[in-house]
Structure formats: C-alpha cells, structure tokens
Scaffold this motif. Structure first.
Motif, mmCIF file in Angstrom:
data_model
loop_
_atom_site.group_PDB
_atom_site.id
_atom_site.type_symbol
_atom_site.label_atom_id
_atom_site.label_comp_id
_atom_site.label_asym_id
_atom_site.label_seq_id
_atom_site.Cartn_x
_atom_site.Cartn_y
_atom_site.Cartn_z
ATOM 1 N N TYR A 34 -93.052 -3.030 -53.426
ATOM 2 C CA TYR A 34 -93.533 -1.701 -53.806
ATOM 3 C C TYR A 34 -92.768 -1.185 -55.028
ATOM 4 O O TYR A 34 -93.362 -0.617 -55.956
ATOM 5 C CB TYR A 34 -93.366 -0.735 -52.628
ATOM 6 N N GLU A 35 -91.447 -1.397 -55.016
ATOM 7 C CA GLU A 35 -90.644 -0.986 -56.167
ATOM 8 C C GLU A 35 -91.016 -1.797 -57.408
ATOM 9 O O GLU A 35 -91.066 -1.258 -58.524
ATOM 10 C CB GLU A 35 -89.156 -1.160 -55.853
ATOM 11 N N ILE A 36 -91.289 -3.083 -57.218
ATOM 12 C CA ILE A 36 -91.751 -3.919 -58.329
ATOM 13 C C ILE A 36 -93.092 -3.407 -58.846
ATOM 14 O O ILE A 36 -93.348 -3.395 -60.060
ATOM 15 C CB ILE A 36 -91.866 -5.396 -57.891
ATOM 16 N N SER A 37 -93.947 -2.965 -57.924
ATOM 17 C CA SER A 37 -95.257 -2.447 -58.305
ATOM 18 C C SER A 37 -95.128 -1.208 -59.179
ATOM 19 O O SER A 37 -95.934 -1.000 -60.088
ATOM 20 C CB SER A 37 -96.080 -2.124 -57.052
ATOM 21 N N ILE A 38 -94.117 -0.370 -58.908
ATOM 22 C CA ILE A 38 -93.883 0.812 -59.742
ATOM 23 C C ILE A 38 -93.539 0.376 -61.167
ATOM 24 O O ILE A 38 -94.036 0.949 -62.143
ATOM 25 C CB ILE A 38 -92.753 1.677 -59.148
ATOM 26 N N LYS A 39 -92.695 -0.663 -61.274
ATOM 27 C CA LYS A 39 -92.342 -1.190 -62.602
ATOM 28 C C LYS A 39 -93.578 -1.753 -63.310
ATOM 29 O O LYS A 39 -93.760 -1.557 -64.519
ATOM 30 C CB LYS A 39 -91.286 -2.297 -62.450
ATOM 31 N N VAL A 40 -94.420 -2.455 -62.547
ATOM 32 C CA VAL A 40 -95.647 -3.020 -63.113
ATOM 33 C C VAL A 40 -96.560 -1.909 -63.615
ATOM 34 O O VAL A 40 -97.123 -1.992 -64.719
ATOM 35 C CB VAL A 40 -96.385 -3.877 -62.060
ATOM 36 N N SER A 41 -96.694 -0.865 -62.817
ATOM 37 C CA SER A 41 -97.528 0.277 -63.210
ATOM 38 C C SER A 41 -96.993 0.931 -64.488
ATOM 39 O O SER A 41 -97.773 1.304 -65.381
ATOM 40 C CB SER A 41 -97.581 1.297 -62.075
ATOM 41 N N LYS A 42 -95.678 1.057 -64.587
ATOM 42 C CA LYS A 42 -95.059 1.617 -65.795
ATOM 43 C C LYS A 42 -95.391 0.770 -67.019
ATOM 44 O O LYS A 42 -95.702 1.296 -68.100
ATOM 45 C CB LYS A 42 -93.540 1.706 -65.624
ATOM 46 N N MET A 43 -95.307 -0.560 -66.866
ATOM 47 C CA MET A 43 -95.595 -1.470 -67.976
ATOM 48 C C MET A 43 -97.037 -1.332 -68.438
ATOM 49 O O MET A 43 -97.326 -1.345 -69.645
ATOM 50 C CB MET A 43 -95.303 -2.911 -67.547
ATOM 51 N N VAL A 44 -97.965 -1.193 -67.476
ATOM 52 C CA VAL A 44 -99.378 -1.061 -67.825
ATOM 53 C C VAL A 44 -99.621 0.232 -68.591
ATOM 54 O O VAL A 44 -100.303 0.245 -69.632
ATOM 55 C CB VAL A 44 -100.254 -1.098 -66.551
ATOM 56 N N ILE A 45 -99.059 1.341 -68.099
ATOM 57 C CA ILE A 45 -99.224 2.642 -68.762
ATOM 58 C C ILE A 45 -98.614 2.612 -70.163
ATOM 59 O O ILE A 45 -99.214 3.105 -71.135
ATOM 60 C CB ILE A 45 -98.571 3.768 -67.930
ATOM 61 N N LYS A 46 -97.438 2.012 -70.279
ATOM 62 C CA LYS A 46 -96.767 1.917 -71.576
ATOM 63 C C LYS A 46 -97.608 1.122 -72.565
ATOM 64 O O LYS A 46 -97.733 1.492 -73.741
ATOM 65 C CB LYS A 46 -95.396 1.270 -71.398
ATOM 66 N N LYS A 47 -98.199 0.022 -72.073
ATOM 67 C CA LYS A 47 -99.029 -0.813 -72.936
ATOM 68 C C LYS A 47 -100.296 -0.075 -73.357
ATOM 69 O O LYS A 47 -100.746 -0.171 -74.507
ATOM 70 C CB LYS A 47 -99.394 -2.105 -72.186
ATOM 71 N N GLN A 48 -100.878 0.678 -72.437
ATOM 72 C CA GLN A 48 -102.081 1.435 -72.758
ATOM 73 C C GLN A 48 -101.807 2.512 -73.803
ATOM 74 O O GLN A 48 -102.616 2.720 -74.717
ATOM 75 C CB GLN A 48 -102.653 2.068 -71.478
ATOM 76 N N LYS A 49 -100.673 3.190 -73.689
ATOM 77 C CA LYS A 49 -100.306 4.214 -74.671
ATOM 78 C C LYS A 49 -100.057 3.589 -76.042
ATOM 79 O O LYS A 49 -100.448 4.139 -77.073
ATOM 80 C CB LYS A 49 -99.057 4.964 -74.204
ATOM 81 N N LYS A 50 -99.422 2.413 -76.022
ATOM 82 C CA LYS A 50 -99.143 1.712 -77.279
ATOM 83 C C LYS A 50 -100.432 1.297 -77.969
ATOM 84 O O LYS A 50 -100.578 1.429 -79.187
ATOM 85 C CB LYS A 50 -98.274 0.489 -76.987
ATOM 86 N N ASP A 51 -101.398 0.803 -77.183
ATOM 87 C CA ASP A 51 -102.688 0.402 -77.752
ATOM 88 C C ASP A 51 -103.469 1.605 -78.263
ATOM 89 O O ASP A 51 -104.178 1.518 -79.276
ATOM 90 C CB ASP A 51 -103.521 -0.338 -76.682
ATOM 91 N N ALA A 52 -103.340 2.738 -77.573
ATOM 92 C CA ALA A 52 -104.039 3.959 -77.980
ATOM 93 C C ALA A 52 -103.513 4.464 -79.327
ATOM 94 O O ALA A 52 -104.265 4.974 -80.152
ATOM 95 C CB ALA A 52 -103.889 5.031 -76.920
ATOM 96 N N GLN A 53 -102.210 4.302 -79.530
ATOM 97 C CA GLN A 53 -101.606 4.727 -80.791
ATOM 98 C C GLN A 53 -102.028 3.822 -81.949
ATOM 99 O O GLN A 53 -102.201 4.275 -83.085
ATOM 100 C CB GLN A 53 -100.075 4.755 -80.677
ATOM 101 N N LYS A 54 -102.208 2.539 -81.671
ATOM 102 C CA LYS A 54 -102.604 1.579 -82.696
ATOM 103 C C LYS A 54 -104.062 1.710 -83.093
ATOM 104 O O LYS A 54 -104.434 1.433 -84.228
ATOM 105 C CB LYS A 54 -102.324 0.149 -82.214
ATOM 106 N N SER A 55 -104.909 2.074 -82.122
ATOM 107 C CA SER A 55 -106.338 2.134 -82.394
ATOM 108 C C SER A 55 -106.651 3.236 -83.380
ATOM 109 O O SER A 55 -106.108 4.340 -83.300
ATOM 110 C CB SER A 55 -107.119 2.352 -81.084
ATOM 111 N N PRO A 56 -107.539 2.998 -84.326
ATOM 112 C CA PRO A 56 -107.884 4.006 -85.343
ATOM 113 C C PRO A 56 -108.606 5.191 -84.735
ATOM 114 O O PRO A 56 -109.442 5.045 -83.847
ATOM 115 C CB PRO A 56 -108.793 3.259 -86.315
ATOM 116 N N ARG A 57 -108.245 6.382 -85.162
ATOM 117 C CA ARG A 57 -108.919 7.591 -84.673
ATOM 118 C C ARG A 57 -110.210 7.831 -85.452
ATOM 119 O O ARG A 57 -110.286 7.638 -86.652
ATOM 120 C CB ARG A 57 -107.991 8.808 -84.866
ATOM 121 N N VAL A 58 -111.216 8.258 -84.705
ATOM 122 C CA VAL A 58 -112.520 8.520 -85.309
ATOM 123 C C VAL A 58 -112.595 9.984 -85.763
ATOM 124 O O VAL A 58 -112.287 10.870 -84.977
ATOM 125 C CB VAL A 58 -113.653 8.227 -84.292
#
Length: 275
Positions: free
Chosen positions: A251-275
């Motif tokens: 469960y604690e590992i799952s929290i870390k996994v969830s953090k990694m996914v959210i961090k990656k999603q935010k990073k991709d959102a910043q890279k994507s061009p705004r319309v």
C-alpha cells in the motif's frame, strides 16, 4: 456508410476479443491437461507439500527458534492421519478443478500478454512505451504473492489448524477438498492482493485515485486489509498479521507509484503546447 463502417469496426473488435479469449482459454486448458497427467507429482510435491514434516518452512522456523534458545512445535511437526475422500468422484473432480486453478496461475503472464495485445492498439506510442514493463511487473508481483503464500502463509496456517483442538473428545478428520481448497484459496487470494500497486497505477492514470486520497484513507485501508486478510486466511491472528504486513507495505509502495504517475502527468501537461 459511416454507420456501417462503425458497425463493422465494432464487430471486428468483438471478433478480435473472441480470439484473444479463445487463445487464453486454450493456454489454460493445455497447462491444466499437463498438470492433470502429472497429478500425482502435483499433489505430492505442491498441493500436499505442507503435510510433510520436513517442509522447508517448518525446518526454517525450527532452526530459527533453536538459535534463540526456544522450543518450537515446528521441530516436531506431525500429521497423524491421511486426508479422506467421502465420495467416489471426489478425487477425480478435485484433480480436475485443481488442475484448472493451477493452469490459470501458471498461464497468468500469457493471459496478461493477451490482454495487452487487445488493448495496446488503442494506445498512443507514448502510452505503449511507458507500459512495456506492465506484464513483467504484474507477473512478478503475482508470483511473489504465490511464493509468499506457499512458503509462509500456507504452512503456518496448516500447522496451526491441524494442531488446534478444543478437546480430546473431538477428532480432526479433514477431507482432501477442505485441504486443497484452503491451499488454492490462499494462493489465489494473496497473489491477487499483491497486484495492488498495478491496480493503483491504472486508477491514478484515469483520475480515480490520488496520492492525497491514499494518504487520507490510510487508516481505513488498514481496516480493509485486515478484513481481507481474515477472509483469505484461517481464523488465527498470526496468519492474518503475516498477510497484512506485506499488503500494508505494498500500500505504501502504491502511494509512491501514484505520486510518480501524477508527477509524470503534470510534466507532460507542461510540455504539451497550449491552444
């Protein structure tokens, strides 16, 4: 015309799904047939292995407690009577059912691969590249659950239950169905619980779970884990605690996994061009 193409596309997906299911079922049945052919070895060296006094877990606990200068019942494990079969067809049906369950367990990586083959065409190249380790990680967690259940949970539970007796006026005569059912239920139950990080990964990807949510309901998760541990293990505190500990770690590992996914999603959102 567009509706016809859409209908054909839908039917094509159904046909593709059907063949994935057929291949998956075929793999399970092929392995189940092989296991049924070698049923004597499967039962003696796997399903009934915990009834042998020299099972590796009993020897380990015996040596461990002796090293601490303590006596242990694991040093003199005995099973007085053989398991009994109450119906003429019981052994045959149990062998068939056990072969199917073990067939599912052994073919688990292939089943994941078939699921992946069906889902991957609908993913982007980035999603495909990021999910390449899905089969390996999910299979690794599954078989870690199998190993933990087989070498830790099952022997401890069987040792406790076979030696538990309210009074000498009650004699324990266990059927083969009850023993095999206990072992297979623990194998499947614990291995599925070990898939928690994978489940949290996908739930986070689709936005149903966040690290904050998991942290907030950590105490509630503890209660749920203990309830699940009580369901898949015999009614003794030791087995439930032993099951609960690795699940809480996952469960604690799952929290870390969830953090990694959210961090990656935010990073991709910043890279994507705004319309």
């Amino acid at each position: 015309m567009a509706e016809k193409q859409k209908e054909m596309s839908f039917l094509g997906h159904l046909e593709e799904l059907r063949w994935h299911l057929v291949r998956s079922a075929g793999a399970i049945f092929i392995i189940a047939i092989l296991l049924f052919v070698f049923q004597k070895q499967v039962y003696e060296y796997f399903l009934l292995a915990h009834r042998k006094p020299d099972f590796v877990t009993y020897q380990f606990f015996c040596d461990f407690f002796n090293m601490l200068g303590m006596d242990s019942t694991f040093c003199n494990v005995t099973f007085k009577d053989n398991l009994i079969s109450l119906k003429p067809t019981q052994q045959l049906m149990n062998a068939i059912w056990s072969s199917l369950i073990l067939g599912i367990i052994i073919s688990f990586p292939y089943l994941l691969w078939e699921i992946w083959r069906f889902v991957s065409p609908g993913l982007t190249k980035k999603e495909v590249s990021r999910s390449r380790g899905f089969i390996f990680i999910a299979s690794l967690l599954f078989f870690l659950g199998i190993a933990f259940s087989f070498y830790v949970i099952a022997p401890i539970s069987i040792h406790f239950l076979y030696n538990y007796q309210i009074t000498d006026l009650i004699q324990n005569n266990f059927t083969m169905d009850s023993h095999i059912g206990l072992v297979t239920n623990m194998l499947l139950g614990v291995s599925i619980l070990f898939e928690l990080p994978v489940l949290i990964y996908f739930l986070t990807k689709i936005g149903l779970v966040t690290p904050e949510f998991l942290k907030k309901y950590r105490k509630h998760a503890l209660v749920v884990v203990l309830i699940l541990a009580a369901i898949i293990t015999p009614p003794d505190i030791a087995s439930q605690v032993i099951v609960a500990i690795p699940i809480l770690i996952l469960y604690e590992i799952s929290i870390k996994v969830s953090k990694m996914v959210i961090k990656k999603q935010k990073k991709d959102a910043q890279k994507s061009p705004r319309v």
